[in-house]
Write a protein that holds these residues in place. Sequence first.
Motif, PDB file in Angstrom:
ATOM      1  N   GLY A   1       0.036  -5.028  -3.392  1.00 61.04           N
ATOM      2  CA  GLY A   1      -0.358  -5.171  -4.793  1.00 61.04           C
ATOM      3  C   GLY A   1       0.777  -4.954  -5.783  1.00 61.04           C
TER       4      GLY A   1
ATOM      5  N   VAL B   1      -7.873 -10.584  -6.604  1.00 59.82           N
ATOM      6  CA  VAL B   1      -7.674  -9.255  -7.194  1.00 59.82           C
ATOM      7  C   VAL B   1      -9.003  -8.568  -7.523  1.00 59.82           C
ATOM      8  CG1 VAL B   1      -6.726  -8.001  -9.178  1.00 59.82           C
ATOM      9  CG2 VAL B   1      -5.308  -9.665  -7.968  1.00 59.82           C
ATOM     10  N   PRO B   2      -9.984  -9.269  -8.099  1.00 64.62           N
ATOM     11  CA  PRO B   2     -11.267  -8.583  -8.323  1.00 64.62           C
ATOM     12  C   PRO B   2     -11.913  -8.068  -7.029  1.00 64.62           C
ATOM     13  CG  PRO B   2     -11.150 -10.537  -9.691  1.00 64.62           C
ATOM     14  CD  PRO B   2      -9.958 -10.583  -8.764  1.00 64.62           C
TER      15      PRO B   2
ATOM     16  N   ASP C   1     -10.165  -7.287  -4.275  1.00 59.12           N
ATOM     17  CA  ASP C   1      -9.290  -6.172  -3.881  1.00 59.12           C
ATOM     18  C   ASP C   1      -9.660  -4.898  -4.631  1.00 59.12           C
ATOM     19  OD1 ASP C   1      -7.860  -7.768  -2.127  1.00 59.12           O
ATOM     20  OD2 ASP C   1      -6.122  -7.993  -3.455  1.00 59.12           O
ATOM     21  N   ASN C   2      -9.947  -5.019  -5.903  1.00 59.15           N
ATOM     22  CA  ASN C   2     -10.310  -3.844  -6.701  1.00 59.15           C
ATOM     23  C   ASN C   2     -11.598  -3.197  -6.193  1.00 59.15           C
ATOM     24  OD1 ASN C   2      -8.044  -4.043  -8.301  1.00 59.15           O
ATOM     25  ND2 ASN C   2      -9.072  -5.249  -9.875  1.00 59.15           N
ATOM     26  N   GLN C   3     -12.514  -4.016  -5.691  1.00 59.19           N
ATOM     27  CA  GLN C   3     -13.731  -3.458  -5.096  1.00 59.19           C
ATOM     28  C   GLN C   3     -13.418  -2.762  -3.776  1.00 59.19           C
ATOM     29  OE1 GLN C   3     -17.253  -6.072  -5.052  1.00 59.19           O
ATOM     30  NE2 GLN C   3     -16.104  -7.416  -6.445  1.00 59.19           N
TER      31      GLN C   3
ATOM     32  N   ARG D   1     -10.696  -1.461  -2.758  1.00 60.31           N
ATOM     33  CA  ARG D   1      -9.914  -0.236  -2.986  1.00 60.31           C
ATOM     34  C   ARG D   1     -10.835   0.982  -3.134  1.00 60.31           C
ATOM     35  NH1 ARG D   1      -6.731  -1.291  -7.732  1.00 60.31           N
ATOM     36  NH2 ARG D   1      -5.478  -2.556  -6.347  1.00 60.31           N
TER      37      ARG D   1
END
Length: 159
Positions: free
Chosen positions: A54, A105-106, A108-110, A112
């Motif tokens: 990231g 990315v959205p 990935d943010n979940q 994480r």
Amino acid sequence: MRLSLRIAQFVNVLLLALVTGVFWGTWLGLSRSMAALSPQTFVEVGHVMIANLGPVMAILMPLALLSTIPVLWLQARWRSRILYATLAGLALFVVALLITLIVEVPIDNQIRAWTVATLPADWQALRDRWEVFHELRSWASVVGLALIVGGALFERSSG
């Protein structure tokens, strides 16, 4: 051909190759097998990949795309015959960037925030959606890089 264009193309190809390598390598070596991983392994691998890639890709990808601007400017200035190949290659990298920002990315943010205990009911569907779009951006970057490298090689040979 002018030295400034050769230098700009070298930097551009190097940076875009690094971006493509990250996409292609993770798709070829890991992403295609994510469905076979246990939930615990999936979460662990996801956390490590997001943490490692990231921050680097947030700098490398925009820098690589921006490095195409001097190439295009010099090609336009000298009426290069391969300007359109470079533009098409850049367009494919923009597609890869949009896929990254809008889809990957959205998700990935979940991921994480997930633990094995907090996996949402639809985690496998999200994983599969991420994989489909990762494959698309991987191929977009491979074809984009091929156009830019091919154009640079053709231009060099045409003097």
